[in-house]
Design an enzyme around this catalytic site. Structure first.
Site, mmCIF file in Angstrom:
data_model
loop_
_atom_site.group_PDB
_atom_site.id
_atom_site.type_symbol
_atom_site.label_atom_id
_atom_site.label_comp_id
_atom_site.label_asym_id
_atom_site.label_seq_id
_atom_site.Cartn_x
_atom_site.Cartn_y
_atom_site.Cartn_z
ATOM 1 C CG HIS A 1 20.741 6.734 -15.332
ATOM 2 N ND1 HIS A 1 20.713 6.364 -16.642
ATOM 3 C CD2 HIS A 1 19.609 7.438 -15.141
ATOM 4 C CE1 HIS A 1 19.613 6.808 -17.217
ATOM 5 N NE2 HIS A 1 18.926 7.466 -16.329
ATOM 6 C CD GLU B 1 11.410 23.049 -12.784
ATOM 7 O OE1 GLU B 1 11.870 21.913 -13.008
ATOM 8 O OE2 GLU B 1 10.289 23.414 -13.160
ATOM 9 C CG ASP C 1 15.175 21.272 -15.312
ATOM 10 O OD1 ASP C 1 16.007 20.990 -16.198
ATOM 11 O OD2 ASP C 1 14.074 20.719 -15.235
ATOM 12 C CB CYS D 1 11.211 19.256 -4.919
ATOM 13 S SG CYS D 1 10.958 20.193 -6.433
#
Length: 555
Positions: free
Chosen positions: A184, A411, A435, A482
Protein backbone atom coordinates in the site's frame (compact mmCIF):
# COMPACT_ATOMS: atom_id res chain seq x y z
CA UNK A 1 28.96 8.22 4.74
CA UNK A 2 26.96 4.96 4.52
CA UNK A 3 24.55 3.63 1.91
CA UNK A 4 21.34 1.71 2.62
CA UNK A 5 19.45 0.02 -0.21
CA UNK A 6 15.85 -0.84 -0.95
CA UNK A 7 13.27 -0.71 -3.75
CA UNK A 8 12.87 2.78 -5.19
CA UNK A 9 9.50 4.08 -6.33
CA UNK A 10 9.96 6.31 -9.40
CA UNK A 11 12.96 8.52 -10.19
CA UNK A 12 12.70 11.06 -7.41
CA UNK A 13 15.62 12.28 -5.34
CA UNK A 14 15.36 14.29 -2.12
CA UNK A 15 17.48 15.32 0.85
CA UNK A 16 16.67 16.49 4.34
CA UNK A 17 16.54 15.63 8.04
CA UNK A 18 15.00 12.38 9.25
CA UNK A 19 11.79 12.37 11.29
CA UNK A 20 10.52 9.01 12.48
CA UNK A 21 6.93 8.00 13.12
CA UNK A 22 6.16 7.78 16.82
CA UNK A 23 6.23 4.41 18.54
CA UNK A 24 2.88 2.67 19.15
CA UNK A 25 0.95 3.47 22.31
CA UNK A 26 1.90 1.17 25.19
CA UNK A 27 -0.47 -1.74 25.71
CA UNK A 28 -2.82 -1.41 28.69
CA UNK A 29 -2.54 -3.74 31.68
CA UNK A 30 -5.02 -6.57 32.08
CA UNK A 31 -7.04 -5.05 34.87
CA UNK A 32 -10.61 -5.22 36.05
CA UNK A 33 -12.87 -2.32 35.18
CA UNK A 34 -14.30 -0.05 37.81
CA UNK A 35 -17.33 0.55 35.57
CA UNK A 36 -20.27 -1.65 34.66
CA UNK A 37 -19.92 -3.65 31.40
CA UNK A 38 -22.60 -1.58 29.66
CA UNK A 39 -20.68 1.61 30.36
CA UNK A 40 -17.44 0.10 29.04
CA UNK A 41 -19.25 -1.12 25.92
CA UNK A 42 -20.67 2.36 25.34
CA UNK A 43 -17.16 3.83 25.61
CA UNK A 44 -15.89 1.26 23.10
CA UNK A 45 -18.67 1.94 20.58
CA UNK A 46 -18.22 5.69 20.85
CA UNK A 47 -14.49 5.29 20.19
CA UNK A 48 -15.01 2.96 17.24
CA UNK A 49 -17.57 5.26 15.69
CA UNK A 50 -15.21 8.23 16.01
CA UNK A 51 -12.36 6.27 14.40
CA UNK A 52 -14.51 5.01 11.53
CA UNK A 53 -15.89 8.47 10.76
CA UNK A 54 -12.37 9.96 10.89
CA UNK A 55 -11.08 7.33 8.45
CA UNK A 56 -13.98 7.99 6.09
CA UNK A 57 -13.38 11.74 6.32
CA UNK A 58 -9.69 11.28 5.52
CA UNK A 59 -10.62 9.07 2.58
CA UNK A 60 -13.05 11.61 1.19
CA UNK A 61 -10.36 14.31 1.36
CA UNK A 62 -7.72 12.08 -0.21
CA UNK A 63 -9.81 10.52 -3.00
CA UNK A 64 -8.57 7.92 -5.46
CA UNK A 65 -7.03 4.66 -4.28
CA UNK A 66 -6.51 6.11 -0.82
CA UNK A 67 -10.24 6.56 -0.35
CA UNK A 68 -10.87 2.89 -1.15
CA UNK A 69 -8.22 1.81 1.34
CA UNK A 70 -9.47 4.03 4.14
CA UNK A 71 -13.10 3.11 3.64
CA UNK A 72 -12.06 -0.54 3.92
CA UNK A 73 -10.32 0.31 7.20
CA UNK A 74 -13.45 2.03 8.49
CA UNK A 75 -15.48 -1.10 7.73
CA UNK A 76 -12.85 -3.16 9.53
CA UNK A 77 -13.16 -0.97 12.64
CA UNK A 78 -16.91 -1.59 12.75
CA UNK A 79 -16.77 -5.32 12.01
CA UNK A 80 -19.59 -6.94 14.06
CA UNK A 81 -17.59 -10.09 14.79
CA UNK A 82 -14.74 -8.00 16.14
CA UNK A 83 -17.17 -6.02 18.30
CA UNK A 84 -18.54 -9.29 19.72
CA UNK A 85 -15.02 -10.33 20.68
CA UNK A 86 -14.47 -7.05 22.52
CA UNK A 87 -17.84 -7.39 24.27
CA UNK A 88 -16.94 -10.87 25.52
CA UNK A 89 -13.86 -9.51 27.26
CA UNK A 90 -15.75 -6.54 28.70
CA UNK A 91 -18.45 -8.92 30.02
CA UNK A 92 -15.66 -10.82 31.77
CA UNK A 93 -14.97 -7.65 33.74
CA UNK A 94 -12.07 -6.06 31.91
CA UNK A 95 -11.60 -2.48 30.72
CA UNK A 96 -12.50 -1.41 27.20
CA UNK A 97 -8.82 -0.51 26.61
CA UNK A 98 -7.51 -3.99 27.39
CA UNK A 99 -10.45 -5.69 25.68
CA UNK A 100 -9.81 -3.78 22.45
CA UNK A 101 -6.10 -4.54 22.37
CA UNK A 102 -6.57 -8.23 23.20
CA UNK A 103 -9.50 -8.81 20.83
CA UNK A 104 -7.87 -6.94 17.97
CA UNK A 105 -4.63 -8.90 18.50
CA UNK A 106 -6.50 -12.21 18.39
CA UNK A 107 -8.35 -11.12 15.26
CA UNK A 108 -5.06 -10.01 13.74
CA UNK A 109 -3.58 -13.47 14.32
CA UNK A 110 -6.54 -15.05 12.54
CA UNK A 111 -6.05 -12.77 9.54
CA UNK A 112 -2.33 -13.53 9.44
CA UNK A 113 -3.04 -17.27 9.47
CA UNK A 114 -5.61 -16.88 6.68
CA UNK A 115 -2.95 -15.31 4.44
CA UNK A 116 -3.71 -13.74 1.09
CA UNK A 117 -5.74 -10.56 1.06
CA UNK A 118 -6.81 -11.06 4.69
CA UNK A 119 -3.22 -11.58 5.78
CA UNK A 120 -2.18 -8.28 4.22
CA UNK A 121 -5.00 -6.52 6.07
CA UNK A 122 -3.57 -7.61 9.43
CA UNK A 123 -1.21 -4.63 9.43
CA UNK A 124 -4.13 -2.30 8.72
CA UNK A 125 -5.93 -3.75 11.74
CA UNK A 126 -3.00 -2.78 13.97
CA UNK A 127 -3.47 0.83 12.92
CA UNK A 128 -7.21 0.68 13.64
CA UNK A 129 -6.53 -0.78 17.10
CA UNK A 130 -4.10 2.03 17.91
CA UNK A 131 -6.63 4.64 16.84
CA UNK A 132 -9.41 3.11 18.95
CA UNK A 133 -7.07 2.86 21.95
CA UNK A 134 -6.09 6.52 21.53
CA UNK A 135 -9.76 7.53 21.44
CA UNK A 136 -10.43 5.61 24.65
CA UNK A 137 -7.48 7.28 26.36
CA UNK A 138 -8.28 10.73 25.02
CA UNK A 139 -4.85 11.14 23.44
CA UNK A 140 -3.62 11.65 19.88
CA UNK A 141 -3.18 8.48 17.86
CA UNK A 142 0.39 7.65 16.87
CA UNK A 143 0.99 8.96 13.41
CA UNK A 144 2.99 11.39 11.37
CA UNK A 145 5.62 13.48 13.17
CA UNK A 146 5.34 17.26 13.32
CA UNK A 147 8.92 18.59 13.54
CA UNK A 148 7.93 22.01 12.24
CA UNK A 149 10.03 21.82 9.06
CA UNK A 150 10.30 19.67 5.90
CA UNK A 151 11.57 16.17 6.63
CA UNK A 152 12.32 12.67 5.32
CA UNK A 153 9.71 10.38 6.88
CA UNK A 154 11.11 7.08 8.19
CA UNK A 155 8.93 4.22 9.44
CA UNK A 156 8.67 0.47 9.58
CA UNK A 157 5.71 0.92 7.26
CA UNK A 158 3.02 3.55 6.83
CA UNK A 159 -0.60 3.08 7.80
CA UNK A 160 -2.92 3.83 4.87
CA UNK A 161 -4.58 6.60 6.90
CA UNK A 162 -1.23 8.38 7.22
CA UNK A 163 -0.05 7.81 3.65
CA UNK A 164 -3.31 9.12 2.24
CA UNK A 165 -2.93 12.56 3.78
CA UNK A 166 0.81 13.18 3.66
CA UNK A 167 1.54 16.91 3.43
CA UNK A 168 3.70 17.02 0.30
CA UNK A 169 4.98 20.47 1.29
CA UNK A 170 6.57 18.94 4.38
CA UNK A 171 7.30 15.30 3.50
CA UNK A 172 10.35 15.34 1.22
CA UNK A 173 10.58 11.57 0.89
CA UNK A 174 9.45 8.32 2.54
CA UNK A 175 11.71 5.48 3.67
CA UNK A 176 10.30 2.24 5.09
CA UNK A 177 11.98 -0.92 6.34
CA UNK A 178 9.03 -3.14 5.36
CA UNK A 179 6.99 -3.54 2.20
CA UNK A 180 7.63 -4.22 -1.44
CA UNK A 181 6.80 -2.58 -4.78
CA UNK A 182 3.12 -3.60 -4.55
CA UNK A 183 2.56 -2.67 -0.89
CA UNK A 184 0.00 0.00 0.00
CA UNK A 185 2.81 2.41 0.83
CA UNK A 186 4.43 1.92 -2.58
CA UNK A 187 1.16 2.15 -4.50
CA UNK A 188 -0.01 5.29 -2.72
CA UNK A 189 3.44 6.89 -2.93
CA UNK A 190 3.49 6.23 -6.66
CA UNK A 191 -0.02 7.64 -7.05
CA UNK A 192 0.95 10.83 -5.19
CA UNK A 193 4.35 11.16 -6.88
CA UNK A 194 6.22 10.92 -3.56
CA UNK A 195 9.92 10.09 -3.60
CA UNK A 196 10.02 6.77 -1.75
CA UNK A 197 12.17 3.73 -1.07
CA UNK A 198 10.56 0.69 0.55
CA UNK A 199 12.07 -2.46 2.04
CA UNK A 200 15.22 -0.63 3.19
CA UNK A 201 17.41 -2.90 5.28
CA UNK A 202 18.89 -0.82 8.07
CA UNK A 203 16.20 1.87 8.05
CA UNK A 204 15.73 1.31 11.76
CA UNK A 205 19.22 2.76 12.33
CA UNK A 206 18.23 6.17 10.98
CA UNK A 207 17.74 8.70 13.76
CA UNK A 208 15.72 11.89 14.08
CA UNK A 209 17.49 14.95 12.74
CA UNK A 210 20.27 13.30 10.72
CA UNK A 211 20.51 14.43 7.10
CA UNK A 212 20.05 11.81 4.39
CA UNK A 213 19.78 11.66 0.61
CA UNK A 214 16.96 9.51 -0.75
CA UNK A 215 17.51 8.49 -4.38
CA UNK A 216 14.59 6.40 -5.66
CA UNK A 217 16.17 5.86 -9.07
CA UNK A 218 19.09 3.97 -7.54
CA UNK A 219 17.13 2.69 -4.52
CA UNK A 220 19.67 4.12 -2.09
CA UNK A 221 19.56 6.11 1.14
CA UNK A 222 22.86 7.91 1.80
CA UNK A 223 23.57 8.82 5.42
CA UNK A 224 25.98 11.58 6.53
CA UNK A 225 26.44 12.79 2.93
CA UNK A 226 29.26 15.15 2.00
CA UNK A 227 28.61 18.60 0.60
CA UNK A 228 29.57 17.25 -2.82
CA UNK A 229 26.99 14.46 -2.54
CA UNK A 230 24.32 16.92 -1.42
CA UNK A 231 24.99 19.20 -4.38
CA UNK A 232 24.94 16.28 -6.83
CA UNK A 233 21.56 15.19 -5.42
CA UNK A 234 20.21 18.75 -5.64
CA UNK A 235 21.34 19.03 -9.26
CA UNK A 236 19.66 15.71 -10.06
CA UNK A 237 16.44 16.90 -8.45
CA UNK A 238 16.54 20.16 -10.44
CA UNK A 239 17.05 18.25 -13.68
CA UNK A 240 14.09 16.01 -12.89
CA UNK A 241 11.85 19.00 -12.15
CA UNK A 242 12.92 20.61 -15.43
CA UNK A 243 12.10 17.43 -17.34
CA UNK A 244 8.69 17.22 -15.67
CA UNK A 245 7.97 20.84 -16.59
CA UNK A 246 8.90 20.34 -20.25
CA UNK A 247 6.11 20.28 -22.84
CA UNK A 248 4.29 16.95 -22.94
CA UNK A 249 5.30 14.59 -25.72
CA UNK A 250 4.40 11.11 -26.86
CA UNK A 251 6.32 8.23 -25.33
CA UNK A 252 9.28 7.23 -27.47
CA UNK A 253 12.79 5.84 -27.32
CA UNK A 254 15.87 7.84 -28.30
CA UNK A 255 15.75 6.43 -31.85
CA UNK A 256 12.14 7.52 -32.32
CA UNK A 257 10.56 4.13 -31.68
CA UNK A 258 7.08 4.91 -30.39
CA UNK A 259 6.12 3.51 -26.98
CA UNK A 260 2.64 4.84 -26.13
CA UNK A 261 2.33 5.71 -22.45
CA UNK A 262 -1.14 5.04 -21.12
CA UNK A 263 -2.91 5.41 -17.78
CA UNK A 264 -4.32 2.87 -15.36
CA UNK A 265 -7.65 4.17 -14.06
CA UNK A 266 -10.11 2.88 -11.48
CA UNK A 267 -12.99 5.23 -12.35
CA UNK A 268 -13.82 7.99 -14.88
CA UNK A 269 -12.99 10.58 -12.22
CA UNK A 270 -9.27 10.11 -12.84
CA UNK A 271 -9.45 10.81 -16.57
CA UNK A 272 -8.79 14.55 -16.42
CA UNK A 273 -5.64 14.14 -14.33
CA UNK A 274 -4.37 11.42 -16.67
CA UNK A 275 -4.81 13.66 -19.72
CA UNK A 276 -3.15 16.59 -17.93
CA UNK A 277 -0.12 14.43 -17.15
CA UNK A 278 0.28 13.30 -20.73
CA UNK A 279 -1.48 9.96 -20.90
CA UNK A 280 -1.92 8.98 -24.53
CA UNK A 281 -4.93 6.87 -23.68
CA UNK A 282 -5.96 4.25 -21.14
CA UNK A 283 -4.17 0.92 -20.92
CA UNK A 284 -6.27 -0.48 -18.07
CA UNK A 285 -9.68 0.70 -16.98
CA UNK A 286 -10.83 -1.30 -13.97
CA UNK A 287 -14.60 -1.68 -14.00
CA UNK A 288 -14.87 -3.14 -10.50
CA UNK A 289 -15.78 0.26 -8.95
CA UNK A 290 -19.28 -0.19 -10.39
CA UNK A 291 -19.75 -3.59 -8.76
CA UNK A 292 -17.84 -3.84 -5.48
CA UNK A 293 -20.10 -1.77 -3.23
CA UNK A 294 -23.36 -3.18 -4.65
CA UNK A 295 -25.57 -6.07 -3.56
CA UNK A 296 -26.69 -6.58 -7.14
CA UNK A 297 -25.00 -6.04 -10.47
CA UNK A 298 -25.39 -2.50 -11.86
CA UNK A 299 -27.87 -2.05 -14.69
CA UNK A 300 -26.83 -1.70 -18.31
CA UNK A 301 -27.88 1.97 -18.20
CA UNK A 302 -25.77 2.67 -15.11
CA UNK A 303 -22.76 1.05 -16.69
CA UNK A 304 -23.28 2.80 -20.01
CA UNK A 305 -23.26 6.21 -18.30
CA UNK A 306 -19.92 5.51 -16.59
CA UNK A 307 -18.30 4.09 -19.73
CA UNK A 308 -19.52 7.01 -21.81
CA UNK A 309 -18.01 9.48 -19.34
CA UNK A 310 -14.68 7.67 -19.62
CA UNK A 311 -14.62 7.40 -23.41
CA UNK A 312 -15.59 11.05 -23.87
CA UNK A 313 -12.38 12.05 -22.08
CA UNK A 314 -10.22 10.32 -24.71
CA UNK A 315 -11.54 11.19 -28.19
CA UNK A 316 -9.60 9.39 -30.88
CA UNK A 317 -7.38 7.63 -28.33
CA UNK A 318 -7.10 4.01 -27.29
CA UNK A 319 -9.03 3.01 -24.17
CA UNK A 320 -8.57 -0.55 -22.92
CA UNK A 321 -11.36 -1.69 -20.63
CA UNK A 322 -10.97 -4.82 -18.53
CA UNK A 323 -14.11 -6.87 -18.10
CA UNK A 324 -15.15 -7.37 -14.49
CA UNK A 325 -12.34 -9.03 -12.52
CA UNK A 326 -13.94 -10.44 -9.39
CA UNK A 327 -13.12 -13.30 -7.08
CA UNK A 328 -10.04 -13.86 -4.89
CA UNK A 329 -9.63 -10.58 -2.95
CA UNK A 330 -12.73 -9.06 -4.63
CA UNK A 331 -15.65 -11.45 -3.93
CA UNK A 332 -19.14 -10.45 -5.05
CA UNK A 333 -22.24 -12.06 -3.58
CA UNK A 334 -24.12 -11.90 -6.89
CA UNK A 335 -21.23 -13.35 -8.89
CA UNK A 336 -19.33 -15.83 -6.74
CA UNK A 337 -19.91 -16.01 -3.00
CA UNK A 338 -18.99 -19.66 -2.43
CA UNK A 339 -16.22 -20.44 0.07
CA UNK A 340 -12.96 -21.51 -1.55
CA UNK A 341 -9.86 -22.97 0.09
CA UNK A 342 -7.63 -20.80 -2.13
CA UNK A 343 -9.67 -18.14 -3.93
CA UNK A 344 -6.62 -16.84 -5.82
CA UNK A 345 -6.68 -20.19 -7.65
CA UNK A 346 -10.45 -20.51 -7.80
CA UNK A 347 -13.37 -19.08 -9.71
CA UNK A 348 -12.16 -15.59 -10.52
CA UNK A 349 -11.74 -13.43 -13.62
CA UNK A 350 -12.96 -15.01 -16.85
CA UNK A 351 -14.00 -18.15 -14.95
CA UNK A 352 -16.45 -16.20 -12.79
CA UNK A 353 -17.80 -14.32 -15.81
CA UNK A 354 -18.47 -17.54 -17.72
CA UNK A 355 -20.27 -18.96 -14.71
CA UNK A 356 -22.52 -15.86 -14.67
CA UNK A 357 -22.53 -15.01 -18.36
CA UNK A 358 -25.41 -12.56 -18.23
CA UNK A 359 -23.27 -10.19 -16.15
CA UNK A 360 -20.62 -10.28 -18.88
CA UNK A 361 -23.22 -9.80 -21.61
CA UNK A 362 -24.73 -6.81 -19.81
CA UNK A 363 -21.29 -5.27 -19.45
CA UNK A 364 -20.48 -5.74 -23.14
CA UNK A 365 -23.89 -4.35 -24.11
CA UNK A 366 -23.20 -1.23 -22.04
CA UNK A 367 -19.71 -0.86 -23.54
CA UNK A 368 -21.05 -1.20 -27.08
CA UNK A 369 -23.70 1.45 -26.41
CA UNK A 370 -21.08 3.84 -24.97
CA UNK A 371 -18.77 3.14 -27.90
CA UNK A 372 -21.52 4.00 -30.36
CA UNK A 373 -21.92 7.55 -29.04
CA UNK A 374 -18.23 8.41 -28.49
CA UNK A 375 -15.09 8.66 -30.61
CA UNK A 376 -12.53 6.78 -28.49
CA UNK A 377 -10.84 3.65 -29.82
CA UNK A 378 -12.34 1.07 -27.45
CA UNK A 379 -10.54 -2.21 -26.73
CA UNK A 380 -11.95 -4.81 -24.31
CA UNK A 381 -9.95 -7.51 -22.54
CA UNK A 382 -10.64 -10.55 -20.40
CA UNK A 383 -9.03 -10.98 -16.97
CA UNK A 384 -7.14 -14.06 -15.76
CA UNK A 385 -7.13 -16.06 -19.00
CA UNK A 386 -5.27 -19.37 -18.80
CA UNK A 387 -6.28 -21.29 -21.94
CA UNK A 388 -6.75 -20.93 -25.68
CA UNK A 389 -10.36 -21.99 -25.28
CA UNK A 390 -11.06 -19.14 -22.85
CA UNK A 391 -9.45 -16.77 -25.35
CA UNK A 392 -11.68 -18.00 -28.15
CA UNK A 393 -14.78 -17.75 -25.96
CA UNK A 394 -14.11 -14.16 -24.90
CA UNK A 395 -13.08 -12.92 -28.35
CA UNK A 396 -16.22 -14.40 -29.89
CA UNK A 397 -18.60 -12.91 -27.33
CA UNK A 398 -16.97 -9.47 -27.62
CA UNK A 399 -17.37 -9.50 -31.40
CA UNK A 400 -20.91 -10.81 -31.04
CA UNK A 401 -21.76 -7.59 -29.20
CA UNK A 402 -20.41 -5.43 -32.01
CA UNK A 403 -17.12 -4.46 -30.36
CA UNK A 404 -14.24 -4.63 -32.82
CA UNK A 405 -11.15 -5.15 -30.65
CA UNK A 406 -10.93 -8.01 -28.16
CA UNK A 407 -7.95 -9.17 -26.17
CA UNK A 408 -6.81 -10.97 -23.06
CA UNK A 409 -4.76 -10.27 -19.98
CA UNK A 410 -1.69 -12.45 -19.57
CA UNK A 411 -1.54 -12.99 -15.81
CA UNK A 412 -0.92 -16.73 -15.58
CA UNK A 413 2.23 -18.61 -16.56
CA UNK A 414 0.03 -20.92 -18.61
CA UNK A 415 -1.12 -18.10 -20.89
CA UNK A 416 2.41 -16.73 -21.17
CA UNK A 417 3.86 -20.11 -22.14
CA UNK A 418 1.35 -20.55 -24.99
CA UNK A 419 1.17 -16.86 -25.91
CA UNK A 420 1.68 -17.66 -29.60
CA UNK A 421 -1.50 -19.75 -29.64
CA UNK A 422 -3.41 -17.30 -27.44
CA UNK A 423 -2.51 -14.30 -29.61
CA UNK A 424 -3.39 -16.21 -32.76
CA UNK A 425 -7.01 -16.25 -31.52
CA UNK A 426 -7.42 -12.63 -30.42
CA UNK A 427 -6.34 -9.09 -31.32
CA UNK A 428 -4.01 -8.10 -28.46
CA UNK A 429 -2.58 -9.04 -25.09
CA UNK A 430 -1.90 -7.00 -21.99
CA UNK A 431 0.42 -8.36 -19.31
CA UNK A 432 -0.68 -7.89 -15.71
CA UNK A 433 2.69 -8.10 -14.01
CA UNK A 434 1.30 -8.12 -10.45
CA UNK A 435 -0.57 -11.39 -10.84
CA UNK A 436 1.92 -12.87 -13.29
CA UNK A 437 4.63 -12.40 -10.65
CA UNK A 438 2.39 -13.86 -7.94
CA UNK A 439 1.61 -17.01 -9.88
CA UNK A 440 5.10 -17.48 -11.28
CA UNK A 441 6.76 -17.18 -7.87
CA UNK A 442 3.97 -18.96 -5.93
CA UNK A 443 4.01 -15.94 -3.59
CA UNK A 444 0.76 -14.18 -2.71
CA UNK A 445 1.19 -10.57 -3.80
CA UNK A 446 -0.86 -9.37 -0.83
CA UNK A 447 1.12 -11.27 1.79
CA UNK A 448 3.89 -9.28 3.42
CA UNK A 449 5.77 -12.36 4.66
CA UNK A 450 6.73 -13.29 1.09
CA UNK A 451 7.22 -9.73 -0.18
CA UNK A 452 10.82 -10.50 -1.11
CA UNK A 453 9.55 -12.94 -3.75
CA UNK A 454 7.03 -10.53 -5.26
CA UNK A 455 9.34 -8.74 -7.66
CA UNK A 456 8.64 -8.51 -11.41
CA UNK A 457 12.42 -8.17 -11.78
CA UNK A 458 12.85 -11.89 -11.20
CA UNK A 459 14.35 -13.49 -14.33
CA UNK A 460 11.60 -16.14 -14.33
CA UNK A 461 8.96 -13.41 -14.65
CA UNK A 462 11.00 -11.48 -17.22
CA UNK A 463 11.43 -14.66 -19.26
CA UNK A 464 7.66 -15.17 -19.45
CA UNK A 465 7.16 -11.53 -20.44
CA UNK A 466 9.77 -12.02 -23.16
CA UNK A 467 7.88 -15.04 -24.46
CA UNK A 468 4.72 -12.98 -24.81
CA UNK A 469 6.65 -10.13 -26.44
CA UNK A 470 8.20 -12.51 -28.98
CA UNK A 471 4.82 -14.01 -29.83
CA UNK A 472 3.36 -10.55 -30.31
CA UNK A 473 6.19 -9.52 -32.64
CA UNK A 474 5.90 -12.70 -34.68
CA UNK A 475 2.14 -12.30 -35.12
CA UNK A 476 2.19 -8.48 -35.37
CA UNK A 477 -0.12 -8.25 -32.35
CA UNK A 478 0.20 -5.48 -29.71
CA UNK A 479 1.50 -6.50 -26.30
CA UNK A 480 0.94 -3.97 -23.52
CA UNK A 481 2.03 -3.90 -19.89
CA UNK A 482 -0.50 -2.71 -17.33
CA UNK A 483 0.88 -3.94 -14.00
CA UNK A 484 2.86 -1.93 -11.46
CA UNK A 485 6.09 -2.92 -13.26
CA UNK A 486 5.44 -0.40 -16.02
CA UNK A 487 5.75 2.46 -13.51
CA UNK A 488 9.36 1.55 -12.67
CA UNK A 489 11.43 3.78 -15.01
CA UNK A 490 14.31 1.32 -15.47
CA UNK A 491 12.10 -1.75 -15.62
CA UNK A 492 10.00 0.04 -18.25
CA UNK A 493 13.06 0.08 -20.51
CA UNK A 494 13.59 -3.64 -19.88
CA UNK A 495 9.94 -4.37 -20.70
CA UNK A 496 10.24 -2.55 -24.03
CA UNK A 497 13.40 -4.53 -24.70
CA UNK A 498 11.39 -7.72 -24.08
CA UNK A 499 8.80 -6.75 -26.68
CA UNK A 500 6.23 -4.57 -24.94
CA UNK A 501 4.64 -2.17 -27.42
CA UNK A 502 2.92 0.09 -24.87
CA UNK A 503 3.13 0.79 -21.14
CA UNK A 504 0.29 1.67 -18.78
CA UNK A 505 0.70 3.03 -15.26
CA UNK A 506 -0.54 5.41 -12.59
CA UNK A 507 -0.64 8.92 -14.14
CA UNK A 508 1.90 10.22 -11.61
CA UNK A 509 4.54 7.83 -13.04
CA UNK A 510 4.20 8.99 -16.66
CA UNK A 511 6.79 11.79 -16.53
CA UNK A 512 9.52 9.62 -15.02
CA UNK A 513 8.95 6.76 -17.44
CA UNK A 514 8.79 9.14 -20.41
CA UNK A 515 12.13 10.65 -19.38
CA UNK A 516 13.71 7.24 -18.86
CA UNK A 517 12.73 5.94 -22.31
CA UNK A 518 14.30 8.92 -24.08
CA UNK A 519 17.76 7.86 -22.86
CA UNK A 520 17.87 4.59 -24.84
CA UNK A 521 17.39 3.22 -28.33
CA UNK A 522 15.50 0.00 -29.02
CA UNK A 523 18.80 -1.86 -29.40
CA UNK A 524 19.92 -0.41 -26.04
CA UNK A 525 16.70 -1.60 -24.42
CA UNK A 526 17.20 -5.09 -25.81
CA UNK A 527 20.75 -5.25 -24.46
CA UNK A 528 19.62 -4.01 -21.05
CA UNK A 529 16.82 -6.61 -21.04
CA UNK A 530 19.26 -9.37 -21.98
CA UNK A 531 21.51 -8.40 -19.06
CA UNK A 532 18.56 -8.62 -16.65
CA UNK A 533 17.46 -11.99 -18.06
CA UNK A 534 20.90 -13.47 -17.53
CA UNK A 535 20.80 -12.81 -13.77
CA UNK A 536 19.92 -15.40 -11.16
CA UNK A 537 17.51 -13.43 -9.00
CA UNK A 538 15.50 -10.20 -8.84
CA UNK A 539 18.17 -8.14 -7.10
CA UNK A 540 20.78 -9.37 -9.56
CA UNK A 541 18.52 -8.56 -12.51
CA UNK A 542 17.95 -5.01 -11.31
CA UNK A 543 21.66 -4.51 -10.68
CA UNK A 544 22.61 -5.97 -14.06
CA UNK A 545 20.07 -3.79 -15.84
CA UNK A 546 21.32 -0.68 -14.04
CA UNK A 547 24.94 -1.48 -14.94
CA UNK A 548 24.00 -2.11 -18.57
CA UNK A 549 21.97 1.11 -18.67
CA UNK A 550 24.87 3.14 -17.30
CA UNK A 551 27.14 1.58 -19.92
CA UNK A 552 24.71 2.52 -22.71
CA UNK A 553 24.49 6.08 -21.37
CA UNK A 554 28.27 6.41 -21.45
CA UNK A 555 28.70 5.02 -24.95
Amino acid sequence: MAELTGVGIGLGVAQGPVARIADPLPAPDKTASAQAPDAEKARFRTAVDAVARELESRGARAGGTAQDVLEAQAMMAEDPELADQVDERIDAGYTAEWSVVDAFAAFRDLLTEAGGYLGERAADLDDVAQRVLAQLRGVAAPGLPEPGHPYVLVARDLAPADTALLDLDLVLAVVTSDGGPTSHTAILAREKGITAIVGVSGAASLVDGETVIVDAETGTVITSPSETELEKAAAKARARRAAAAAPLSAGALADGTAVPLLANLGSPAGAAEAVAKGAEGVGLFRTEFLFLSADTAPSVAEQQAAYTQLLEAFPGRKVVVRALDAGADKPLSFLNDSEEENPALGVRGIRALRASEQILRDQLTALAAADAVTDADLWVMAPMVATVEETEYFTAIVHEHGLKTAGVMIETPAAALIADRVLARTEFASIGTNDLTQYTMAADRLLGSVADLQSPWHPAVLSLIGSVGSAGAELAKPVGICGEAAADPLLAVVLVGLGATSLSMAPSALADVRASLTRYTLDDARRIAAAALAASDAAGARAAARAAAEKENQS
